[in-house]
Scaffold this motif. Structure first.
Motif, PDB file in Angstrom:
ATOM      1  N   MET A  14       7.408  30.707   8.509  1.00  0.00           N
ATOM      2  CA  MET A  14       7.355  30.266   7.132  1.00  0.00           C
ATOM      3  C   MET A  14       6.100  30.806   6.478  1.00  0.00           C
ATOM      4  O   MET A  14       5.071  30.160   6.459  1.00  0.00           O
ATOM      5  N   SER A  15       6.174  31.951   5.939  1.00  0.00           N
ATOM      6  CA  SER A  15       4.998  32.580   5.371  1.00  0.00           C
ATOM      7  C   SER A  15       4.611  31.995   4.024  1.00  0.00           C
ATOM      8  O   SER A  15       3.473  32.066   3.615  1.00  0.00           O
ATOM      9  N   THR A  16       5.550  31.412   3.307  1.00  0.00           N
ATOM     10  CA  THR A  16       5.235  30.839   2.002  1.00  0.00           C
ATOM     11  C   THR A  16       5.340  29.326   2.102  1.00  0.00           C
ATOM     12  O   THR A  16       6.292  28.727   1.643  1.00  0.00           O
ATOM     13  N   GLY A  17       4.362  28.693   2.739  1.00  0.00           N
ATOM     14  CA  GLY A  17       4.448  27.263   2.984  1.00  0.00           C
ATOM     15  C   GLY A  17       3.262  26.493   2.487  1.00  0.00           C
ATOM     16  O   GLY A  17       2.206  27.039   2.222  1.00  0.00           O
ATOM     17  N   GLU A  18       3.462  25.203   2.353  1.00  0.00           N
ATOM     18  CA  GLU A  18       2.412  24.251   2.034  1.00  0.00           C
ATOM     19  C   GLU A  18       2.081  23.526   3.330  1.00  0.00           C
ATOM     20  O   GLU A  18       2.948  23.322   4.170  1.00  0.00           O
ATOM     21  N   VAL A  19       0.862  23.094   3.488  1.00  0.00           N
ATOM     22  CA  VAL A  19       0.442  22.429   4.712  1.00  0.00           C
ATOM     23  C   VAL A  19      -0.108  21.054   4.387  1.00  0.00           C
ATOM     24  O   VAL A  19      -0.914  20.900   3.485  1.00  0.00           O
ATOM     25  N   CYS A  20       0.344  20.053   5.134  1.00  0.00           N
ATOM     26  CA  CYS A  20      -0.151  18.680   5.013  1.00  0.00           C
ATOM     27  C   CYS A  20      -0.648  18.271   6.391  1.00  0.00           C
ATOM     28  O   CYS A  20       0.069  18.437   7.372  1.00  0.00           O
ATOM     29  N   ILE A  21      -1.863  17.728   6.492  1.00  0.00           N
ATOM     30  CA  ILE A  21      -2.451  17.392   7.784  1.00  0.00           C
ATOM     31  C   ILE A  21      -2.666  15.891   7.866  1.00  0.00           C
ATOM     32  O   ILE A  21      -3.205  15.281   6.960  1.00  0.00           O
TER      33      ILE A  21
ATOM     34  N   GLU B  45      11.385  19.130  13.179  1.00  0.00           N
ATOM     35  CA  GLU B  45      11.863  20.205  12.317  1.00  0.00           C
ATOM     36  C   GLU B  45      13.015  19.690  11.475  1.00  0.00           C
ATOM     37  O   GLU B  45      13.869  18.959  11.957  1.00  0.00           O
ATOM     38  N   GLY B  46      13.000  20.077  10.200  1.00  0.00           N
ATOM     39  CA  GLY B  46      14.077  19.731   9.290  1.00  0.00           C
ATOM     40  C   GLY B  46      14.496  20.949   8.492  1.00  0.00           C
ATOM     41  O   GLY B  46      14.113  22.072   8.815  1.00  0.00           O
ATOM     42  N   THR B  47      15.272  20.728   7.451  1.00  0.00           N
ATOM     43  CA  THR B  47      15.780  21.824   6.633  1.00  0.00           C
ATOM     44  C   THR B  47      14.662  22.567   5.910  1.00  0.00           C
ATOM     45  O   THR B  47      14.682  23.787   5.805  1.00  0.00           O
ATOM     46  N   PHE B  48      13.667  21.830   5.406  1.00  0.00           N
ATOM     47  CA  PHE B  48      12.626  22.423   4.568  1.00  0.00           C
ATOM     48  C   PHE B  48      11.248  22.451   5.209  1.00  0.00           C
ATOM     49  O   PHE B  48      10.316  22.960   4.609  1.00  0.00           O
ATOM     50  N   ALA B  49      11.073  21.890   6.403  1.00  0.00           N
ATOM     51  CA  ALA B  49       9.726  21.803   6.970  1.00  0.00           C
ATOM     52  C   ALA B  49       9.749  21.721   8.492  1.00  0.00           C
ATOM     53  O   ALA B  49      10.765  21.398   9.106  1.00  0.00           O
ATOM     54  N   LYS B  50       8.572  22.001   9.071  1.00  0.00           N
ATOM     55  CA  LYS B  50       8.312  21.809  10.499  1.00  0.00           C
ATOM     56  C   LYS B  50       7.066  20.955  10.623  1.00  0.00           C
ATOM     57  O   LYS B  50       6.172  21.027   9.783  1.00  0.00           O
TER      58      LYS B  50
ATOM     59  N   GLN C 227     -13.431  22.182  15.332  1.00  0.00           N
ATOM     60  CA  GLN C 227     -14.830  21.748  15.212  1.00  0.00           C
ATOM     61  C   GLN C 227     -15.062  20.392  15.870  1.00  0.00           C
ATOM     62  O   GLN C 227     -16.108  20.147  16.444  1.00  0.00           O
ATOM     63  N   THR C 228     -14.053  19.493  15.780  1.00  0.00           N
ATOM     64  CA  THR C 228     -14.233  18.122  16.285  1.00  0.00           C
ATOM     65  C   THR C 228     -13.359  17.793  17.486  1.00  0.00           C
ATOM     66  O   THR C 228     -13.587  16.800  18.155  1.00  0.00           O
ATOM     67  N   GLY C 229     -12.317  18.590  17.732  1.00  0.00           N
ATOM     68  CA  GLY C 229     -11.387  18.301  18.816  1.00  0.00           C
ATOM     69  C   GLY C 229     -10.332  17.265  18.438  1.00  0.00           C
ATOM     70  O   GLY C 229      -9.487  16.914  19.256  1.00  0.00           O
ATOM     71  N   GLN C 230     -10.363  16.774  17.210  1.00  0.00           N
ATOM     72  CA  GLN C 230      -9.416  15.756  16.750  1.00  0.00           C
ATOM     73  C   GLN C 230      -8.007  16.340  16.667  1.00  0.00           C
ATOM     74  O   GLN C 230      -7.796  17.424  16.134  1.00  0.00           O
ATOM     75  N   GLN C 231      -7.032  15.604  17.219  1.00  0.00           N
ATOM     76  CA  GLN C 231      -5.643  16.040  17.159  1.00  0.00           C
ATOM     77  C   GLN C 231      -4.992  15.493  15.896  1.00  0.00           C
ATOM     78  O   GLN C 231      -5.200  14.329  15.540  1.00  0.00           O
ATOM     79  N   VAL C 232      -4.199  16.317  15.251  1.00  0.00           N
ATOM     80  CA  VAL C 232      -3.513  15.928  14.025  1.00  0.00           C
ATOM     81  C   VAL C 232      -2.089  16.465  14.060  1.00  0.00           C
ATOM     82  O   VAL C 232      -1.756  17.318  14.877  1.00  0.00           O
ATOM     83  N   ALA C 233      -1.257  15.943  13.167  1.00  0.00           N
ATOM     84  CA  ALA C 233       0.073  16.501  12.941  1.00  0.00           C
ATOM     85  C   ALA C 233       0.002  17.289  11.638  1.00  0.00           C
ATOM     86  O   ALA C 233      -0.566  16.816  10.655  1.00  0.00           O
ATOM     87  N   VAL C 234       0.573  18.485  11.619  1.00  0.00           N
ATOM     88  CA  VAL C 234       0.564  19.335  10.440  1.00  0.00           C
ATOM     89  C   VAL C 234       2.010  19.550  10.006  1.00  0.00           C
ATOM     90  O   VAL C 234       2.846  19.993  10.802  1.00  0.00           O
ATOM     91  N   LYS C 235       2.294  19.221   8.757  1.00  0.00           N
ATOM     92  CA  LYS C 235       3.632  19.449   8.205  1.00  0.00           C
ATOM     93  C   LYS C 235       3.587  20.739   7.394  1.00  0.00           C
ATOM     94  O   LYS C 235       2.815  20.857   6.447  1.00  0.00           O
ATOM     95  N   ILE C 236       4.429  21.691   7.760  1.00  0.00           N
ATOM     96  CA  ILE C 236       4.482  22.982   7.088  1.00  0.00           C
ATOM     97  C   ILE C 236       5.790  23.032   6.306  1.00  0.00           C
ATOM     98  O   ILE C 236       6.871  23.034   6.893  1.00  0.00           O
TER      99      ILE C 236
END
Length: 76
Positions: free
Chosen positions: A1-8, A40-45, A53-62
């Motif tokens: 997905m080269s043209t995506g938005e990212v939410c963390i 994974e869904g129709t519009f996002a992963k 920097q901190t080692g904190q784990q997060v979920a990223v929605k692309i």
């Protein structure tokens, strides 16, 4: 997905369930290293990521921005 938005979003380590034998190629987005796809869904992963920097784990929605634009869903 080269043209995506990212939410963390921060997640708890117990949410990560790697499958046996799964392999991932890590990609960097800013200070985050992306890992395994956990949803994974129709519009996002959704991927696991680590703040390098901190080692904190997060979920990223692309979100696939092109799919949103083509389906006229930008105001939802």
């Amino acid at each position: 997905m080269s043209t995506g938005e990212v939410c963390i979003k921060q997640i708890q380590p117990s949410c990560i369930r790697p499958s046996a034998g799964a392999m991932c190629i890590a990609t960097m987005i800013g200070k985050y290293q992306l890992g395994k796809t956990i949803g994974e869904g129709t519009f996002a992963k959704v991927k696991i990521a680590v703040n390098m920097q901190t080692g904190q784990q997060v979920a990223v929605k692309i979100i696939d921005k092109q799919m949103i634009m083509e389906n006229k869903l930008m105001h939802q």
